[in-house]
Design a protein around this motif. Structure first.
Motif, PDB file in Angstrom:
ATOM      1  N   GLU A  44       0.752  -1.171   0.035  1.00  0.00           N
ATOM      2  CA  GLU A  44      -0.107  -0.027   0.004  1.00  0.00           C
ATOM      3  C   GLU A  44       0.886   1.206  -0.030  1.00  0.00           C
ATOM      4  N   LYS A  45       1.820   1.171   0.568  1.00  0.00           N
ATOM      5  CA  LYS A  45       2.918   2.210   0.805  1.00  0.00           C
ATOM      6  C   LYS A  45       3.558   2.810  -0.467  1.00  0.00           C
ATOM      7  N   GLN A  46       3.578   1.841  -1.688  1.00  0.00           N
ATOM      8  CA  GLN A  46       4.268   1.662  -2.794  1.00  0.00           C
ATOM      9  C   GLN A  46       3.159   2.724  -3.703  1.00  0.00           C
ATOM     10  N   LYS A  47       3.603   3.696  -4.187  1.00  0.00           N
ATOM     11  CA  LYS A  47       2.627   4.612  -5.034  1.00  0.00           C
ATOM     12  C   LYS A  47       2.573   4.041  -6.310  1.00  0.00           C
ATOM     13  N   ILE A  48       1.399   3.791  -6.987  1.00  0.00           N
ATOM     14  CA  ILE A  48       1.322   3.394  -8.273  1.00  0.00           C
ATOM     15  C   ILE A  48       0.926   4.623  -9.168  1.00  0.00           C
ATOM     16  N   PHE A  49       0.572   5.729  -8.609  1.00  0.00           N
ATOM     17  CA  PHE A  49       0.442   7.070  -9.026  1.00  0.00           C
ATOM     18  C   PHE A  49       0.719   8.211  -8.181  1.00  0.00           C
ATOM     19  N   TYR A  50       1.481   9.274  -8.699  1.00  0.00           N
ATOM     20  CA  TYR A  50       1.777  10.318  -7.820  1.00  0.00           C
ATOM     21  C   TYR A  50       1.543  11.671  -8.354  1.00  0.00           C
ATOM     22  N   ILE A  51       1.230  12.681  -7.822  1.00  0.00           N
ATOM     23  CA  ILE A  51       1.115  13.974  -8.505  1.00  0.00           C
ATOM     24  C   ILE A  51       2.340  14.729  -7.463  1.00  0.00           C
ATOM     25  N   GLN A  52       3.002  15.538  -8.189  1.00  0.00           N
ATOM     26  CA  GLN A  52       4.107  16.177  -7.536  1.00  0.00           C
ATOM     27  C   GLN A  52       4.518  17.672  -7.996  1.00  0.00           C
ATOM     28  N   PRO A  53       3.519  18.627  -7.231  1.00  0.00           N
ATOM     29  CA  PRO A  53       3.785  20.102  -7.328  1.00  0.00           C
ATOM     30  C   PRO A  53       5.305  20.509  -6.629  1.00  0.00           C
ATOM     31  N   ALA A  54       5.908  21.436  -7.581  1.00  0.00           N
ATOM     32  CA  ALA A  54       6.851  22.152  -7.235  1.00  0.00           C
ATOM     33  C   ALA A  54       7.153  23.601  -7.426  1.00  0.00           C
ATOM     34  N   PHE A  55       7.806  24.183  -6.484  1.00  0.00           N
ATOM     35  CA  PHE A  55       7.946  25.556  -6.682  1.00  0.00           C
ATOM     36  C   PHE A  55       9.678  26.026  -6.615  1.00  0.00           C
ATOM     37  N   GLY A  56      10.191  26.639  -7.626  1.00  0.00           N
ATOM     38  CA  GLY A  56      11.742  27.191  -7.472  1.00  0.00           C
ATOM     39  C   GLY A  56      12.234  28.204  -8.249  1.00  0.00           C
ATOM     40  N   PHE A  57      13.390  27.985  -8.839  1.00  0.00           N
ATOM     41  CA  PHE A  57      13.785  28.945  -9.835  1.00  0.00           C
ATOM     42  C   PHE A  57      14.544  28.148 -10.852  1.00  0.00           C
ATOM     43  N   GLY A  58      14.987  29.119 -12.059  1.00  0.00           N
ATOM     44  CA  GLY A  58      16.035  28.474 -12.963  1.00  0.00           C
ATOM     45  C   GLY A  58      16.968  29.689 -13.148  1.00  0.00           C
ATOM     46  N   THR A  59      18.334  29.185 -13.522  1.00  0.00           N
ATOM     47  CA  THR A  59      19.269  30.229 -13.742  1.00  0.00           C
ATOM     48  C   THR A  59      20.280  29.754 -14.785  1.00  0.00           C
ATOM     49  N   GLY A  60      20.969  30.613 -15.427  1.00  0.00           N
ATOM     50  CA  GLY A  60      22.000  30.076 -16.431  1.00  0.00           C
ATOM     51  C   GLY A  60      21.688  31.187 -17.429  1.00  0.00           C
ATOM     52  N   PHE A  61      21.599  30.853 -18.521  1.00  0.00           N
ATOM     53  CA  PHE A  61      21.163  32.061 -19.699  1.00  0.00           C
ATOM     54  C   PHE A  61      20.163  32.932 -19.177  1.00  0.00           C
ATOM     55  N   SER A  62      19.042  32.337 -18.566  1.00  0.00           N
ATOM     56  CA  SER A  62      17.993  33.136 -17.944  1.00  0.00           C
ATOM     57  C   SER A  62      18.350  33.900 -16.919  1.00  0.00           C
ATOM     58  N   ILE A  63      19.530  33.657 -16.255  1.00  0.00           N
ATOM     59  CA  ILE A  63      19.839  34.408 -15.162  1.00  0.00           C
ATOM     60  C   ILE A  63      19.051  34.199 -13.936  1.00  0.00           C
ATOM     61  N   PHE A  64      17.547  34.500 -14.000  1.00  0.00           N
ATOM     62  CA  PHE A  64      16.853  34.269 -13.005  1.00  0.00           C
ATOM     63  C   PHE A  64      15.362  34.117 -13.420  1.00  0.00           C
ATOM     64  N   ARG A  65      14.626  33.082 -13.269  1.00  0.00           N
ATOM     65  CA  ARG A  65      13.141  32.553 -13.601  1.00  0.00           C
ATOM     66  C   ARG A  65      12.500  31.867 -12.617  1.00  0.00           C
ATOM     67  N   PRO A  66      11.556  32.580 -11.748  1.00  0.00           N
ATOM     68  CA  PRO A  66      10.648  31.633 -11.078  1.00  0.00           C
ATOM     69  C   PRO A  66       9.986  30.596 -11.778  1.00  0.00           C
ATOM     70  N   THR A  67       9.919  29.443 -11.131  1.00  0.00           N
ATOM     71  CA  THR A  67       9.337  28.297 -11.836  1.00  0.00           C
ATOM     72  C   THR A  67       8.439  27.491 -11.046  1.00  0.00           C
ATOM     73  N   ILE A  68       7.315  27.161 -11.738  1.00  0.00           N
ATOM     74  CA  ILE A  68       6.234  26.214 -11.056  1.00  0.00           C
ATOM     75  C   ILE A  68       6.170  24.968 -11.905  1.00  0.00           C
ATOM     76  N   SER A  69       6.188  23.687 -11.347  1.00  0.00           N
ATOM     77  CA  SER A  69       6.136  22.558 -12.050  1.00  0.00           C
ATOM     78  C   SER A  69       5.176  21.776 -11.432  1.00  0.00           C
ATOM     79  N   LEU A  70       4.574  20.921 -12.341  1.00  0.00           N
ATOM     80  CA  LEU A  70       3.617  19.735 -11.772  1.00  0.00           C
ATOM     81  C   LEU A  70       3.964  18.519 -12.735  1.00  0.00           C
ATOM     82  N   ASP A  71       4.217  17.648 -11.951  1.00  0.00           N
ATOM     83  CA  ASP A  71       4.497  16.152 -12.303  1.00  0.00           C
ATOM     84  C   ASP A  71       3.411  15.220 -12.086  1.00  0.00           C
TER      85      ASP A  71
END
Length: 207
Positions: free
Chosen positions: A44-71
């Motif tokens: 039961e503990k093993q997930k057969i399906f999951y939803i994963q929201p996350a918040f953070g940032f990107g950097t590099g060529f973008s220098i700084f970009r807030p990011t929201i992701s949903l898997d």
């Protein structure tokens, strides 16, 4: 007299062993049921399906970009050392600063399919490490640009107020670190502007 005592001791030992065997035989179904219950609990503990929201940032060529992701992923295979999930990787990226010369990306909406190879760990704090790969379409809203000479007479880029939508290939690769309490640290390299590699760091929760 010695023979009687020896015979009595033997009878007592035999009786004790017989009683223990009887008790074990009676408890065997209970032990089996408990083991089966534990196995079911682990399953039961093993997930057969999951939803994963996350918040953070990107950097590099973008220098700084807030990011929201949903898997959103579903278990499709169990290999010898990992579980394989497939699903969707949806992002929203707002570019605050960027160093790419030319048309300036303002907002990116990558719509991607992803595959995750999730490796369980014996560590109590770090539950698993997941290698993920994603690819799809990147919808990019560009701020319109034009060129004109600057005060030194050299051509430079300037930006209009209007935006334009363009489509590029989206891609990414990285790892998910799943900690206790289902806290996830997602690290990866994503395509910025459809071309340039950008480091992404997000923190989320796996439901």
């Amino acid at each position: 007299m010695r023979k009687v005592l020896i015979f009595s001791v033997i009878l007592m030992l035999f009786g004790t062993l017989s009683a223990e065997e009887a008790v074990n035989a009676e408890n065997a179904p209970e032990n089996a049921a408990a083991t089966e219950s534990q196995n079911e609990s682990k399953a039961e503990k093993q997930k057969i399906f999951y939803i994963q929201p996350a918040f953070g940032f990107g950097t590099g060529f973008s220098i700084f970009r807030p990011t929201i992701s949903l898997d959103a992923d579903i278990l499709v295979a169990k290999l010898a050392k990992s579980d394989v999930y497939v699903g969707l990787d949806l992002d929203f990226r707002y570019i605050v600063l960027q160093q790419v010369i030319g048309p300036a990306p303002k907002v990116e909406l990558p719509l991607q399919a992803n595959t995750v190879f999730d490796f369980a760990t014996p560590n109590v704090v770090l539950k698993s490490v997941g290698l993920w790969l994603s690819a799809g379409v990147d919808l990019i809203f560009y701020r319109g640009d034009y060129r004109r000479p600057d005060k030194n007479g050299e051509m430079d880029y300037y930006y209009d107020a209007h935006d334009s939508l363009r489509c590029f290939a989206a891609w990414g690769i990285g790892i998910d670190l799943l900690f206790e309490k289902n806290i996830v640290l997602k690290l990866g390299i994503d395509g910025f502007g459809g071309i340039y590699p950008d480091l992404t760091v997000t923190l989320g929760y796996r439901f």
